[in-house]
Motif scaffolding. Structure first.
Motif, PDB file in Angstrom:
ATOM      1  N   CYS B   6     -72.544 -23.277  18.782  1.00 52.91           N
ATOM      2  CA  CYS B   6     -72.339 -23.062  17.342  1.00 52.91           C
ATOM      3  C   CYS B   6     -70.839 -22.887  17.104  1.00 52.91           C
ATOM      4  CB  CYS B   6     -73.093 -21.836  16.853  1.00 52.91           C
ATOM      5  SG  CYS B   6     -72.662 -21.443  15.140  1.00 52.91           S
ATOM      6  N   HIS B   8     -69.344 -21.914  14.641  1.00 52.18           N
ATOM      7  CA  HIS B   8     -69.016 -20.736  13.828  1.00 52.18           C
ATOM      8  C   HIS B   8     -69.066 -19.462  14.680  1.00 52.18           C
ATOM      9  CE1 HIS B   8     -69.134 -23.269  10.316  1.00 52.18           C
ATOM     10  NE2 HIS B   8     -70.331 -23.702  10.657  1.00 52.18           N
ATOM     11  N   CYS B   9     -70.127 -19.337  15.500  1.00 49.84           N
ATOM     12  CA  CYS B   9     -70.258 -18.152  16.353  1.00 49.84           C
ATOM     13  C   CYS B   9     -69.402 -18.288  17.609  1.00 49.84           C
ATOM     14  CB  CYS B   9     -71.712 -17.943  16.785  1.00 49.84           C
ATOM     15  SG  CYS B   9     -72.809 -17.637  15.409  1.00 49.84           S
ATOM     16  N   GLU B  11     -70.470 -19.724  20.372  1.00 51.21           N
ATOM     17  CA  GLU B  11     -71.314 -19.454  21.537  1.00 51.21           C
ATOM     18  C   GLU B  11     -72.359 -20.537  21.742  1.00 51.21           C
ATOM     19  OE1 GLU B  11     -73.014 -15.694  22.333  1.00 51.21           O
ATOM     20  OE2 GLU B  11     -71.633 -14.669  20.967  1.00 51.21           O
ATOM     21  N   ARG B  13     -76.148 -21.355  22.486  1.00 50.96           N
ATOM     22  CA  ARG B  13     -77.434 -20.674  22.353  1.00 50.96           C
ATOM     23  C   ARG B  13     -78.566 -21.679  22.539  1.00 50.96           C
ATOM     24  NH1 ARG B  13     -77.166 -15.805  19.625  1.00 50.96           N
ATOM     25  NH2 ARG B  13     -75.270 -14.762  20.275  1.00 50.96           N
ATOM     26  N   HIS B  60     -77.673 -22.974  12.127  1.00 57.06           N
ATOM     27  CA  HIS B  60     -77.907 -21.899  13.099  1.00 57.06           C
ATOM     28  C   HIS B  60     -78.828 -20.864  12.437  1.00 57.06           C
ATOM     29  CE1 HIS B  60     -75.990 -19.070  16.338  1.00 57.06           C
ATOM     30  NE2 HIS B  60     -77.296 -19.241  16.471  1.00 57.06           N
ATOM     31  N   GLY B  63     -79.226 -17.357  13.693  1.00 60.89           N
ATOM     32  CA  GLY B  63     -77.936 -16.760  14.065  1.00 60.89           C
ATOM     33  C   GLY B  63     -77.127 -16.525  12.812  1.00 60.89           C
ATOM     34  N   CYS B  64     -75.992 -17.219  12.727  1.00 63.09           N
ATOM     35  CA  CYS B  64     -75.090 -16.986  11.596  1.00 63.09           C
ATOM     36  C   CYS B  64     -75.549 -17.705  10.329  1.00 63.09           C
ATOM     37  CB  CYS B  64     -73.684 -17.438  11.968  1.00 63.09           C
ATOM     38  SG  CYS B  64     -73.585 -19.227  12.229  1.00 63.09           S
TER      39      CYS B  64
END
Ligand SMILES: Cc1cc2nc3c(=O)[nH]c(=O)nc-3n(C[C@H](O)[C@H](O)[C@H](O)COP(=O)(O)OP(=O)(O)OC[C@H]3O[C@@H](n4cnc5c(N)ncnc54)[C@H](O)[C@@H]3O)c2cc1C
Ligand SMILES: [Zn+2]
Lengths: 417, 95
Positions: B6, B8-9, B11, B13, B60, B63-64
């Motif tokens: 991602c 934005h994050c 990371e 996943r 995501h 997530g975000c």
């Protein structure tokens, strides 16, 4: 063509079954045909059979890149029903249902069509409203169906958890007694043998790599094995690969190809003699005559041509199955596989002329085209014989996505996509 | 199972956290009131369905909850690159 019968079986047993005639020839293609059908799945073979039988068009080749019936026809969960909501779809699937009912006799081939009934479960009030609406619509169209309550469901499927303790308790179901399952391979083989007996050439291990188009009209196909083969009309019946063939013809179709998975368990004793489908928790299953549980998943949301999907989808399906049938929680799965299904935005197929003259497509059946096999073949054969859409196929024109006259069957299609 | 980065994050996943949202870079007709039914229908329903490289949008979801794009091979399932909305892909699919 050798006629199959009980007496023939007895006769051949005397020579240890060593002298059966081959079910179909393995011919070298001619230079030119009246009609070429791309794709030797159930639909392509049914189309060839009805072209020859009903329309007397026998100068036909079916060109298949792998082996006959090895695509989605070999990979599906074999559920047959006709309880669709909208008139156009209901009529078309019911047309197929009527052909299923006489298919083994017509083909002189046992397709093991078993009308063991299909239950579509409801787990919410909205599910139940949709089910009532659909059953009423079916009955107005002369299609059998009933709304059944949890007690009745419990009688039909004693081993399912119909109690209030489930996370999503079963509130009722639609029940189509004439629905059921058929032996998928036998359907392909029966149509193949029938088409061959009328002189149709079944060309296996041959891929269509390009189309030969002159002045906006198709005149033939290019193959990897036999070079150019010419034809007056061409029908594409390649399911998940429809976008690839459309690209050869220079246009896009309103569909996307996704992996759809299924799995079978180890064989167990008879425990389930009907078909159970649930939209809400999303899983569908039946038990094959061999004893294995045949379980279907939803599609993966992304485009995929890899004939395998992702594990979260399998896990999600197993949760649904164990939720409905806690008794299956320790049954082992034997195999899992994927097919490539071409899904339309309105969950209804395309049986359609195209921007290229004399090129026709039968595709977009998504997750549910097996049940249509004889009907789709029947309708598509008519289109290839006459060059025009008949009353039944008109609504399934690809241009409905321009006019907005969509046939939204996501509810009755039943498989998550 | 995909492992998705991602942007934005920042990371990697598991696929389960994400939702695919279909073809990326679809341009809305600028003057919808005056486009033909064909143009409008194609904008809404006709999609690239390539056997090979595909530019697609993902979210995501668990997530975000932000959107981004992926270039992915639809046959090998290999993710070639991940890039933010508004950016252009560097690995380009043939039309
Ligand atoms: C897991 C799964 C479960 C399903 N469950 C059900 C169900 O329970 N009930 C139901 O009604 N439907 C179900 N379906 C859908 C159903 O299987 C399909 O809609 C149906 O089989 C389509 O038949 P077909 O003959 O059009 O396609 P296919 O059987 O896929 O045949 C197409 C053929 O075209 C060939 N081909 C492709 N490209 C080329 C080329 N360029 N040149 C030559 N040949 C080519 C392929 O090799 C293939 O053999 C399911 C599908 C899957 C994957
Ligand atoms: Zn994120």
């Amino acid at each position: 063509m050798q006629h199959y019968s009980g007496f023939g079986l007895f006769k051949h047993s005397l020579s240890h079954h060593e002298n059966w005639q081959r079910a179909w020839r393995n011919p070298t293609p001619k230079k030119k045909y009246d009609v070429i059908i791309i794709g030797g799945g159930g639909h392509g073979l049914a189309t060839a059979y009805y072209l020859a039988k009903n329309h007397n068009v026998t100068n036909v080749a079916v060109i298949e890149k792998g082996y006959l019936g090895g695509g989605n026809t070999a990979r599906n969960t074999t559920i047959v029903r006709s309880n669709y909501l909208w008139d156009e779809a209901a009529h078309m699937y019911e047309h197929a249902m009527k052909l299923w009912e006489g298919l083994s006799q017509d083909l002189n081939y046992n397709v093991m069509f078993s009308q063991r009934g299909v239950l579509n479960l409801g787990h919410t009030l909205q599910d139940m409203r949709d089910i009532e609406r659909r059953v009423n619509a079916n009955r107005l169209n002369g299609i059998d169906g009933e709304v059944v309550d949890p007690q009745t469901i419990k009688e039909i499927v004693p081993h399912m958890d119909c109690s209030d303790n489930a996370r999503y308790p079963i509130m009722g179901a639609s029940w189509q007694p004439r629905g059921g399952v058929a032996r998928h391979d036998a359907v392909a083989w029966g149509f193949a043998r029938g088409a061959d007996s009328f002189g149709v050439d079944l060309i296996q291990q041959t891929e269509v790599e390009d189309l030969i188009i002159e002045d906006g009209t198709i005149v033939g196909v290019k193959t990897n094995r036999y070079g150019d083969i010419m034809a007056d009309r061409v029908g594409s019946v390649v399911a998940g690969n429809s976008g690839v063939v459309a690209k050869m013809a220079g246009f896009e179709l309103p569909l996307e190809s996704h992996p759809l998975q299924a799995m079978v368990s180890e064989p167990i004793k008879p425990i389930l003699d009907t078909v159970v489908m649930s939209n809400h928790v999303h899983g569908y299953l039946s038990q094959s005559d061999k004893g294995d549980l045949v379980i279907g998943a939803g599609i993966d949301g992304w485009i995929g041509y890899g004939q395998r999907g992702s594990f979260p989808t399998v896990e999600h399906t197993m949760q649904a199955i164990v939720e409905m049938f806690p008794i299956f929680s320790r049954v082992r799965l034997n195999r899992q596989w994927g097919g490539i299904v071409d899904t339309c935005p309105d969950a209804c197929p395309l049986i359609t002329p195209t921007p290229v003259k004399n090129l026709f497509f039968n595709c977009g059946w998504g997750t549910g085209g097996f049940k249509a096999t004889p009907g789709a073949g029947h309708i598509f054969a008519d289109m290839l014989a006459t060059g025009e859409a008949n009353e039944m196929s008109k609504p399934f024109n690809m241009y409905r996505f321009h006019s907005g006259a969509l046939i939204d069957e996501h509810g009755a299609a039943g498989v998550a996509h | 199972m995909f492992y998705i980065y991602c942007p934005h994050c920042g990371e990697h996943r598991e696929e389960e956290e994400f939702h695919p949202k279909g073809q990326a870079h679809i341009v809305r007709p600028l003057d919808p009131d005056n486009c033909t039914d064909k143009e409008w229908g194609e904008y809404l329903y006709f999609r690239k369905n390539p056997r090979g490289l595909h530019h697609e949008m993902w979210v995501h979801a668990a997530g975000c909850r932000k959107f981004f794009n992926i270039t992915r091979d639809t046959v090998t399932y290999e993710i070639k690159e991940v890039y933010k909305i508004g950016e252009q892909p560097s690995v380009v699919a043939d039309s």
